[in-house]
Design a protein around this motif. Structure first.
Motif, mmCIF file in Angstrom:
data_model
loop_
_atom_site.group_PDB
_atom_site.id
_atom_site.type_symbol
_atom_site.label_atom_id
_atom_site.label_comp_id
_atom_site.label_asym_id
_atom_site.label_seq_id
_atom_site.Cartn_x
_atom_site.Cartn_y
_atom_site.Cartn_z
ATOM 1 N N ASP A 238 -30.798 2.883 -1.817
ATOM 2 C CA ASP A 238 -31.796 2.808 -2.889
ATOM 3 C C ASP A 238 -32.821 3.931 -2.828
ATOM 4 O O ASP A 238 -33.750 3.984 -3.628
ATOM 5 N N ARG A 239 -32.672 4.841 -1.848
ATOM 6 C CA ARG A 239 -33.519 6.027 -1.699
ATOM 7 C C ARG A 239 -34.984 5.664 -1.435
ATOM 8 O O ARG A 239 -35.892 6.427 -1.740
ATOM 9 N N VAL A 240 -35.198 4.521 -0.809
ATOM 10 C CA VAL A 240 -36.532 4.042 -0.455
ATOM 11 C C VAL A 240 -36.554 3.733 1.028
ATOM 12 O O VAL A 240 -35.619 3.103 1.551
ATOM 13 N N PHE A 241 -37.598 4.172 1.724
ATOM 14 C CA PHE A 241 -37.719 3.831 3.136
ATOM 15 C C PHE A 241 -39.182 3.688 3.507
ATOM 16 O O PHE A 241 -40.079 4.033 2.732
ATOM 17 N N ARG A 242 -39.413 3.168 4.704
ATOM 18 C CA ARG A 242 -40.769 2.925 5.187
ATOM 19 C C ARG A 242 -40.951 3.610 6.533
ATOM 20 O O ARG A 242 -40.031 3.613 7.361
ATOM 21 N N VAL A 243 -42.124 4.179 6.720
ATOM 22 C CA VAL A 243 -42.470 4.830 7.978
ATOM 23 C C VAL A 243 -43.527 3.984 8.689
ATOM 24 O O VAL A 243 -44.572 3.667 8.105
ATOM 25 N N HIS A 244 -43.236 3.625 9.943
ATOM 26 C CA HIS A 244 -44.209 2.971 10.814
ATOM 27 C C HIS A 244 -44.819 4.057 11.690
ATOM 28 O O HIS A 244 -44.107 4.749 12.418
ATOM 29 N N GLN A 245 -46.113 4.203 11.621
ATOM 30 C CA GLN A 245 -46.796 5.234 12.394
ATOM 31 C C GLN A 245 -48.092 4.644 12.944
ATOM 32 O O GLN A 245 -48.645 3.692 12.389
ATOM 33 N N GLY A 246 -48.582 5.178 14.041
ATOM 34 C CA GLY A 246 -49.846 4.737 14.607
ATOM 35 C C GLY A 246 -49.753 3.556 15.548
ATOM 36 O O GLY A 246 -50.738 3.207 16.199
ATOM 37 N N ASP A 247 -48.576 2.930 15.636
ATOM 38 C CA ASP A 247 -48.436 1.760 16.508
ATOM 39 C C ASP A 247 -48.769 2.086 17.959
ATOM 40 O O ASP A 247 -49.419 1.291 18.649
ATOM 41 N N ASP A 248 -48.343 3.256 18.422
ATOM 42 C CA ASP A 248 -48.577 3.637 19.818
ATOM 43 C C ASP A 248 -50.031 4.020 20.074
ATOM 44 O O ASP A 248 -50.425 4.163 21.234
ATOM 45 N N LEU A 249 -50.813 4.170 19.012
ATOM 46 C CA LEU A 249 -52.232 4.488 19.140
ATOM 47 C C LEU A 249 -53.115 3.263 18.934
ATOM 48 O O LEU A 249 -54.338 3.368 19.006
ATOM 49 N N GLY A 250 -52.491 2.116 18.647
ATOM 50 C CA GLY A 250 -53.272 0.930 18.334
ATOM 51 C C GLY A 250 -53.862 0.947 16.939
ATOM 52 O O GLY A 250 -54.766 0.173 16.634
ATOM 53 N N ARG A 251 -53.348 1.831 16.046
ATOM 54 C CA ARG A 251 -53.795 1.909 14.657
ATOM 55 C C ARG A 251 -52.565 1.861 13.748
ATOM 56 O O ARG A 251 -52.183 2.878 13.137
ATOM 57 N N PRO A 252 -51.913 0.705 13.653
ATOM 58 C CA PRO A 252 -50.659 0.635 12.890
ATOM 59 C C PRO A 252 -50.846 1.020 11.427
ATOM 60 O O PRO A 252 -51.818 0.625 10.779
ATOM 61 N N SER A 253 -49.889 1.809 10.933
ATOM 62 C CA SER A 253 -49.897 2.298 9.553
ATOM 63 C C SER A 253 -48.519 2.057 8.948
ATOM 64 O O SER A 253 -47.508 2.138 9.657
ATOM 65 N N ARG A 254 -48.491 1.804 7.643
ATOM 66 C CA ARG A 254 -47.233 1.600 6.941
ATOM 67 C C ARG A 254 -47.222 2.473 5.699
ATOM 68 O O ARG A 254 -48.088 2.362 4.829
ATOM 69 N N ILE A 255 -46.228 3.349 5.633
ATOM 70 C CA ILE A 255 -46.130 4.339 4.562
ATOM 71 C C ILE A 255 -44.822 4.109 3.814
ATOM 72 O O ILE A 255 -43.744 4.113 4.416
ATOM 73 N N GLY A 256 -44.894 3.904 2.511
ATOM 74 C CA GLY A 256 -43.702 3.760 1.691
ATOM 75 C C GLY A 256 -43.306 5.082 1.070
ATOM 76 O O GLY A 256 -44.169 5.833 0.589
ATOM 77 N N VAL A 257 -42.009 5.378 1.084
ATOM 78 C CA VAL A 257 -41.513 6.646 0.539
ATOM 79 C C VAL A 257 -40.345 6.370 -0.399
ATOM 80 O O VAL A 257 -39.424 5.621 -0.048
ATOM 81 N N THR A 258 -40.393 6.980 -1.580
ATOM 82 C CA THR A 258 -39.306 6.889 -2.557
ATOM 83 C C THR A 258 -38.893 8.303 -2.935
ATOM 84 O O THR A 258 -39.745 9.142 -3.262
ATOM 85 N N VAL A 259 -37.587 8.552 -2.890
ATOM 86 C CA VAL A 259 -37.059 9.883 -3.188
ATOM 87 C C VAL A 259 -36.261 9.808 -4.488
ATOM 88 O O VAL A 259 -35.271 9.080 -4.563
ATOM 89 N N PRO A 260 -36.658 10.523 -5.536
ATOM 90 C CA PRO A 260 -35.890 10.480 -6.791
ATOM 91 C C PRO A 260 -34.518 11.123 -6.628
ATOM 92 O O PRO A 260 -34.259 11.833 -5.656
#
Length: 284
Positions: A238-260
């Motif tokens: 579906d050309r959609v994915f999610r990036v988990h970042q910041g977990d190892d720093l104790g500042r969890p972040s969730r980034i959604g990405v869609t590629v046309p």
């Protein structure tokens, strides 16, 4: 000059998570030297300065504590959510040093930016050797399915994929050596990734050019990753994915990405932002 500096954390709903950014909603008339000084005083990886135009669009400048950068994804999300909370949801058109970026902010204050046209470049084998040396990593720890490369969607990011989550978690690099190499090459952050499944990635982003050991959320790098995966035909169906970042720093972040289907239209990066209310709101 005094400036009303807002603090927002992007790609999170918790002020203790995500990546903090400074935001100045109206920086018209502010000298560049003051922008740089304020960014250094705020101390976040970037501060965004909006300069409203008569046509309803915005010029935007992004400064790290050490230097101006052409584009910053998390500060874009933070700034457009802050503007929407003050002035209403809808489309915000930003004129960045990297080009024109459209951002749609919905009524729930989730922002989706559409990047400039992405580009790809090979990572020189000698540069890869230098990167691995400063990271203290080895070639046999890399993911053979995702070859190292350099990708752009507003800023240039080398992308290196490792084969295990444990290797990604153990990050201990030579700050000065990496800073020097990235300055030579014009790279903004180093995007280190591990693929958890078809549509989930974990990422870490050293950012020595900005004077920051590591970014807890990097929207520009997430957009570049979308371009990289499209180039390598490695996107989920579906050309959609999610990036988990910041977990190892104790500042969890969730980034959604869609590629046309045609990545040249721009990579879409989505996230929320929340105001940080326990910090001083004045700088300058």
């Amino acid at each position: 000059m005094n400036a009303n500096v807002l603090r927002y954390s992007a790609f999170t709903t918790d002020p203790a998570g995500g990546n903090p950014a400074g935001v100045v909603l109206d920086a018209r008339g502010m000298p560049e030297a003051d922008m740089q000084r304020i960014a250094a005083e705020v101390g976040y990886s970037e501060t965004a300065f909006l300069l409203p135009r008569e046509d309803g669009t915005f010029e935007v400048r992004y400064f790290s504590p050490l230097a101006e950068v052409p584009f910053c994804g998390h500060a874009t999300i933070a700034a457009t959510v802050a503007h929407a909370e003050a002035n209403g949801a809808g489309e915000k058109v930003l004129h960045t040093r990297a080009g024109r970026v459209r951002v749609q902010v919905d009524e729930q204050f989730t922002a989706t930016l559409t990047s400039v046209e992405p580009r790809m470049a090979p990572l020189d084998p000698d540069d890869l050797d230098r990167l691995l040396a400063v990271l203290r990593w080895h070639r046999d720890e890399l993911d053979p399915a995702l070859a190292p490369a350099v990708a752009y969607a507003g800023a240039w990011h080398p992308i290196i994929a490792v084969s295990t989550r444990d290797r990604l978690a153990r990050l201990d690099y030579d700050f000065d050596a990496l800073s020097g190499l990235m300055a030579q090459r014009g790279w903004t952050t180093l995007n280190l990734i591990w693929r958890a499944d078809a549509d989930t990635f974990h990422a870490r982003n050293p950012f020595p050019p900005g004077g920051v050991v590591e970014d807890p959320a990097t929207g520009a790098a997430a957009a570049a990753l979308g371009a990289y995966l499209a180039h390598n035909e490695a996107l989920p169906a579906d050309r959609v994915f999610r990036v988990h970042q910041g977990d190892d720093l104790g500042r969890p972040s969730r980034i959604g990405v869609t590629v046309p289907e045609d990545p040249r239209e721009g990579i879409r990066v989505s996230g929320t932002a929340v105001r940080i209310t326990d910090a001083a709101n004045q700088a300058g």
